[in-house]
Motif scaffolding. Structure first.
Motif, PDB file in Angstrom:
ATOM      1  N   UNK A  87       0.790  -1.222   0.000  1.00  0.00           N
ATOM      2  CA  UNK A  87       0.000   0.000   0.000  1.00  0.00           C
ATOM      3  C   UNK A  87       0.824   1.275   0.000  1.00  0.00           C
ATOM      4  N   UNK A  88       2.156   1.144  -0.168  1.00  0.00           N
ATOM      5  CA  UNK A  88       3.018   2.326  -0.164  1.00  0.00           C
ATOM      6  C   UNK A  88       2.653   3.286  -1.296  1.00  0.00           C
ATOM      7  N   UNK A  89       2.572   2.726  -2.503  1.00  0.00           N
ATOM      8  CA  UNK A  89       2.324   3.593  -3.663  1.00  0.00           C
ATOM      9  C   UNK A  89       0.919   4.174  -3.643  1.00  0.00           C
ATOM     10  N   UNK A  90      -0.040   3.412  -3.104  1.00  0.00           N
ATOM     11  CA  UNK A  90      -1.395   3.945  -2.970  1.00  0.00           C
ATOM     12  C   UNK A  90      -1.389   5.112  -1.994  1.00  0.00           C
ATOM     13  N   UNK A  91      -0.620   4.959  -0.909  1.00  0.00           N
ATOM     14  CA  UNK A  91      -0.504   6.049   0.052  1.00  0.00           C
ATOM     15  C   UNK A  91       0.084   7.286  -0.630  1.00  0.00           C
ATOM     16  N   UNK A  92       1.056   7.058  -1.528  1.00  0.00           N
ATOM     17  CA  UNK A  92       1.658   8.178  -2.256  1.00  0.00           C
ATOM     18  C   UNK A  92       0.611   8.884  -3.114  1.00  0.00           C
ATOM     19  N   UNK A  93      -0.254   8.109  -3.743  1.00  0.00           N
ATOM     20  CA  UNK A  93      -1.292   8.705  -4.593  1.00  0.00           C
ATOM     21  C   UNK A  93      -2.323   9.464  -3.763  1.00  0.00           C
ATOM     22  N   UNK A  94      -2.572   8.948  -2.553  1.00  0.00           N
ATOM     23  CA  UNK A  94      -3.491   9.666  -1.656  1.00  0.00           C
ATOM     24  C   UNK A  94      -2.851  10.981  -1.218  1.00  0.00           C
ATOM     25  N   UNK A  95      -1.567  10.919  -0.884  1.00  0.00           N
ATOM     26  CA  UNK A  95      -0.885  12.104  -0.372  1.00  0.00           C
ATOM     27  C   UNK A  95      -0.782  13.192  -1.439  1.00  0.00           C
ATOM     28  N   UNK A  96      -0.706  12.795  -2.734  1.00  0.00           N
ATOM     29  CA  UNK A  96      -0.651  13.796  -3.808  1.00  0.00           C
ATOM     30  C   UNK A  96      -2.055  14.197  -4.248  1.00  0.00           C
ATOM     31  N   UNK A  97      -3.072  13.731  -3.546  1.00  0.00           N
ATOM     32  CA  UNK A  97      -4.476  14.072  -3.807  1.00  0.00           C
ATOM     33  C   UNK A  97      -4.947  13.562  -5.165  1.00  0.00           C
ATOM     34  N   UNK A  98      -4.249  12.544  -5.684  1.00  0.00           N
ATOM     35  CA  UNK A  98      -4.721  11.948  -6.929  1.00  0.00           C
ATOM     36  C   UNK A  98      -5.858  10.974  -6.641  1.00  0.00           C
ATOM     37  N   UNK A  99      -5.864  10.449  -5.424  1.00  0.00           N
ATOM     38  CA  UNK A  99      -6.940   9.572  -5.000  1.00  0.00           C
ATOM     39  C   UNK A  99      -7.555  10.169  -3.743  1.00  0.00           C
ATOM     40  N   UNK A 100      -8.867  10.055  -3.640  1.00  0.00           N
ATOM     41  CA  UNK A 100      -9.537  10.544  -2.438  1.00  0.00           C
ATOM     42  C   UNK A 100      -9.734   9.378  -1.478  1.00  0.00           C
ATOM     43  N   UNK A 101      -9.323   9.534  -0.230  1.00  0.00           N
ATOM     44  CA  UNK A 101      -9.501   8.437   0.728  1.00  0.00           C
ATOM     45  C   UNK A 101     -10.984   8.119   0.927  1.00  0.00           C
ATOM     46  N   UNK A 102     -11.259   6.852   1.200  1.00  0.00           N
ATOM     47  CA  UNK A 102     -12.641   6.455   1.468  1.00  0.00           C
ATOM     48  C   UNK A 102     -13.109   7.004   2.812  1.00  0.00           C
ATOM     49  N   UNK A 103     -12.180   7.028   3.776  1.00  0.00           N
ATOM     50  CA  UNK A 103     -12.521   7.651   5.055  1.00  0.00           C
ATOM     51  C   UNK A 103     -11.244   8.190   5.664  1.00  0.00           C
ATOM     52  N   UNK A 104     -11.397   8.949   6.742  1.00  0.00           N
ATOM     53  CA  UNK A 104     -10.242   9.590   7.351  1.00  0.00           C
ATOM     54  C   UNK A 104     -10.062  10.984   6.787  1.00  0.00           C
ATOM     55  N   UNK A 105      -9.061  11.685   7.270  1.00  0.00           N
ATOM     56  CA  UNK A 105      -8.855  13.049   6.806  1.00  0.00           C
ATOM     57  C   UNK A 105      -7.373  13.285   6.559  1.00  0.00           C
ATOM     58  N   UNK A 106      -7.105  14.011   5.495  1.00  0.00           N
ATOM     59  CA  UNK A 106      -5.730  14.370   5.163  1.00  0.00           C
ATOM     60  C   UNK A 106      -5.699  15.885   5.090  1.00  0.00           C
ATOM     61  N   UNK A 107      -4.931  16.498   5.985  1.00  0.00           N
ATOM     62  CA  UNK A 107      -4.880  17.959   6.009  1.00  0.00           C
ATOM     63  C   UNK A 107      -3.538  18.430   5.470  1.00  0.00           C
ATOM     64  N   UNK A 108      -3.582  19.407   4.597  1.00  0.00           N
ATOM     65  CA  UNK A 108      -2.358  20.014   4.104  1.00  0.00           C
ATOM     66  C   UNK A 108      -2.331  21.439   4.636  1.00  0.00           C
ATOM     67  N   UNK A 109      -1.259  21.748   5.381  1.00  0.00           N
ATOM     68  CA  UNK A 109      -1.121  23.082   5.949  1.00  0.00           C
ATOM     69  C   UNK A 109      -2.321  23.406   6.851  1.00  0.00           C
ATOM     70  N   UNK A 110      -2.849  22.386   7.491  1.00  0.00           N
ATOM     71  CA  UNK A 110      -3.979  22.597   8.385  1.00  0.00           C
ATOM     72  C   UNK A 110      -5.327  22.655   7.710  1.00  0.00           C
ATOM     73  N   UNK A 111      -5.339  22.598   6.366  1.00  0.00           N
ATOM     74  CA  UNK A 111      -6.621  22.666   5.674  1.00  0.00           C
ATOM     75  C   UNK A 111      -7.048  21.267   5.240  1.00  0.00           C
ATOM     76  N   UNK A 112      -8.285  20.896   5.502  1.00  0.00           N
ATOM     77  CA  UNK A 112      -8.734  19.554   5.139  1.00  0.00           C
ATOM     78  C   UNK A 112      -8.826  19.404   3.618  1.00  0.00           C
ATOM     79  N   UNK A 113      -8.592  18.184   3.114  1.00  0.00           N
ATOM     80  CA  UNK A 113      -8.651  17.955   1.672  1.00  0.00           C
ATOM     81  C   UNK A 113      -9.732  16.950   1.295  1.00  0.00           C
ATOM     82  N   UNK A 114     -10.177  16.160   2.261  1.00  0.00           N
ATOM     83  CA  UNK A 114     -11.122  15.095   1.909  1.00  0.00           C
ATOM     84  C   UNK A 114     -12.548  15.623   1.858  1.00  0.00           C
TER      85      UNK A 114
END
Lengths: 322, 286
Positions: free
Chosen positions: A52-79
């Motif tokens: 799941x490393x590469x999938x995590x990379x795609x999530x972190x670059x916002x190419x994929x949207x997580x099914x659940x959970x939250x990813x914040x960049x600079x304190x701003x939510x992205x999901x």
């Protein structure tokens, strides 16, 4: 230190099958990953293929949207935000890929490749864009006369320099590097790693560094996260994880790292068997089927990450191991 | 380091047939371009006292009509030369239309995916089910005979090749990292389609278009021969063949020369297309 990226319990599940005769299933490619990444820091994600490393990379670059959970960049939510807000945040994360032969458009010259991010985002005029691209070329150690050349005229290491330069053109604050050196020769690996570290020191970049090479991770990382079957099994500062690994999987990975120094060669712990299918993961600890310490508790109850010796470990028997 | 063009030319020139095809093609294009200057007479100009005059080397031939005249006294050579212009024009127009429409449809199918993909590809499958000439006849029967309508018909039946090829190549390219990288920069769908992916899909499409050129010329001639394409007195090769069919025992030249012209054109473009494919296919390179 400012936290640039914060992931909280990010999960990405894919629905597969569900055809006429196929059974429906859910692949849990990333299953509950949390981390925080600060400016000037490197978080290394390690694990074997398919974890799941590469999938995590795609999530972190916002190419994929997580099914659940939250990813914040600079304190701003992205999901939980709309597409426009995501697009604005996306530009602060750029990516360097594993294969330098596939990551550069073969029909464009180096100059065009480097200017493209600026053209797409309508930054500056033609002269300013060209000046910025030429400056970036010098920054990553490419000669100015290579401006009009095509990617096929470069070696793997040079191509990776071009890819890094391209990723930096938009002044991102986070760089996701998906096995950036694993396709390169050892001598070139060191050059590219040193370039990455220089750039990090200069611009205060945060790296999410995906790798399966623990030697490389030891060299570049501040924090290490070991992933297995989409879940982090051990996560913490590099020194602590490498000195006192508590999860049996981490210990096996470390034992498998080749070393030229005979005194560093540890006991032979080999990993037997294959990764369990992510389509139908066992209910308990995903590693139980390959773990020498597994008990009935492991196959029944999934271990949650807990603090031990300065880092997080997801193992029921972590105290007993070591 | 030699330029890409020089590398391409070297591998292309290795194929003698391809170079021959290219030469023939250039000659045809030259003839078509200079048709007004090169032809001795007008293509529909009749000479009432010279019906079915044989070519110059046969008994009764005259230098006034080097390849003879047809049943209504028109100079064969002039008609063939003007026919070359018409055939090449048909070929280029058809290929341009089919390539543009087919590539757009194929790229759309690949990029949008889902229902749109299924819809486009099943429609293409339906077109593929029918033999191409038969379908072209059906289309002409619906919209009426004539050169323009015949071209529409041929464009429709040659479309599937381009759509499938464009879609397949685009799907391969879409999985490459450079597309992901461009997407991470925030590129729009249109930019990804036409600026990033399309240039990398062009090689097989160009080859297919070159080979499709001869198919287009042949199909248009076939429709003309069946009386569904260009109508007399247009100097179209297929139409010329059909209108002089009844004289083949008496005057072989009215049939042989238009047929030979079609053969040469198709051969030239096929040879060239073959060579192009070999030169552009990296797998065949040593």
């Amino acid at each position: 230190m400012t936290v640039l990226m914060q992931a909280h319990d990010v999960r990405l599940h894919y629905n597969v099958g569900g055809g006429l005769f196929a059974q429906k299933g859910v692949v849990k490619a990333v299953d509950g990953v949390s981390f925080s990444l600060s400016a000037g820091q490197t978080l290394a994600v390690v694990g074997e293929s398919g974890c799941g490393k590469s999938t995590l990379a795609r999530v972190a670059t916002l190419l994929e949207t997580p099914t659940s959970g939250e990813l914040a960049i600079d304190g701003k939510p992205t999901v939980s935000v709309d597409a426009a807000a995501r697009k604005a945040l996306r530009l602060s994360v750029q990516m360097v890929f594993q294969n330098p032969y596939g990551s550069l458009n073969p029909r464009k010259t180096v100059g065009d490749i480097l200017q493209e991010p600026l053209v797409i985002n309508a930054q500056g005029n033609a002269a300013a864009r060209q000046a910025a691209a030429r400056a970036m070329m010098a920054q990553v150690g490419l000669r100015d006369d290579q401006w009009a050349r095509y990617p096929h005229m470069f070696s793997g290491g040079q191509r990776q320099r071009i890819a890094i330069a391209r990723a930096l053109m938009l002044n991102p604050r986070i760089l996701v590097a998906d096995e950036p050196v694993s396709a390169l020769d050892i001598s070139i690996q060191a050059q590219v790693l040193n370039l990455l570290m220089d750039l990090q020191a200069q611009y205060g970049l945060a790296y999410l560094f995906i790798s399966h090479d623990l030697g490389v991770v030891r060299h570049i990382a501040d924090d290490v996260m070991v992933m297995y079957c989409g879940r982090p099994v051990e996560h913490g500062p590099k020194a602590s994880v490498f000195a006192t690994p508590r999860h049996p999987y981490t210990r096996m990975l470390l034992a498998a790292t080749p070393s030229v120094d005979p005194t560093h060669r540890k006991t032979h712990l080999t990993i037997k068997g294959e990764l369990p299918s992510p389509l139908n993961p066992p209910p308990g600890c995903a590693f139980a089927s390959r773990c020498p310490h597994a008990t009935s508790l492991c196959t029944e109850q999934r271990p949650e990450p807990r603090e031990l010796e300065g880092h997080l470990v997801a193992c029921h028997h972590a105290e007993a191991i070591g | 380091m030699p330029s890409q063009l020089a590398i391409f030319w070297r591998s292309f020139a290795e194929n003698r047939g391809a170079v021959f095809g290219l030469g023939l093609m250039l000659l045809l294009i030259l003839v078509a371009a200079l048709a007004d200057v090169m032809s001795l007479h007008g293509p529909i100009e009749q000479f009432r006292d010279n019906f079915l005059t044989p070519p110059v080397w046969e008994e009764g031939g005259t230098w006034r009509f080097p390849l003879g005249t047809d049943d209504v006294g028109r100079d064969m050579l002039s008609r063939l030369i003007h026919g070359a212009r018409l055939s090449l024009m048909i070929g280029f127009t058809l290929v341009a239309v089919a390539l543009t429409v087919g590539t757009s449809l194929g790229l759309t199918a690949a990029f949008v995916g889902g229902t749109v993909d299924v819809l486009i590809m099943r429609l293409i499958d339906v077109i593929l089910v029918f033999p191409s000439l038969l379908l072209a006849i059906v289309v002409v029967a619906i919209i009426g005979p004539g050169l323009f309508n015949a071209m529409i018909a041929v464009a429709v039946v040659t479309l599937p090749g381009y759509v499938r090829l464009a879609r397949a190549s685009a799907l391969v390219e879409l999985n490459r990292d450079y597309v992901t990288a461009t997407r991470a920069m925030g590129a729009s769908m249109r930019r990804l389609m036409f600026d990033t992916v399309l240039p990398n899909c062009m090689a097989p499409l160009i080859v297919h278009a070159t080979l499709g050129f001869s198919t287009a010329v042949l199909d248009a001639a076939a429709l003309g021969f069946l009386g569904l394409g260009a109508q007399p007195p247009t100097p179209e090769w297929g139409t010329m063949l059909s209108s002089s069919l009844q004289y083949y025992q008496r005057a072989w030249w009215v049939l042989a020369f238009p047929g030979f012209a079609i053969l040469v054109t198709v051969l030239a473009f096929n040879l060239f297309g073959d060579g192009l494919r070999d030169a552009l296919d990296p797998k065949l390179k040593r």
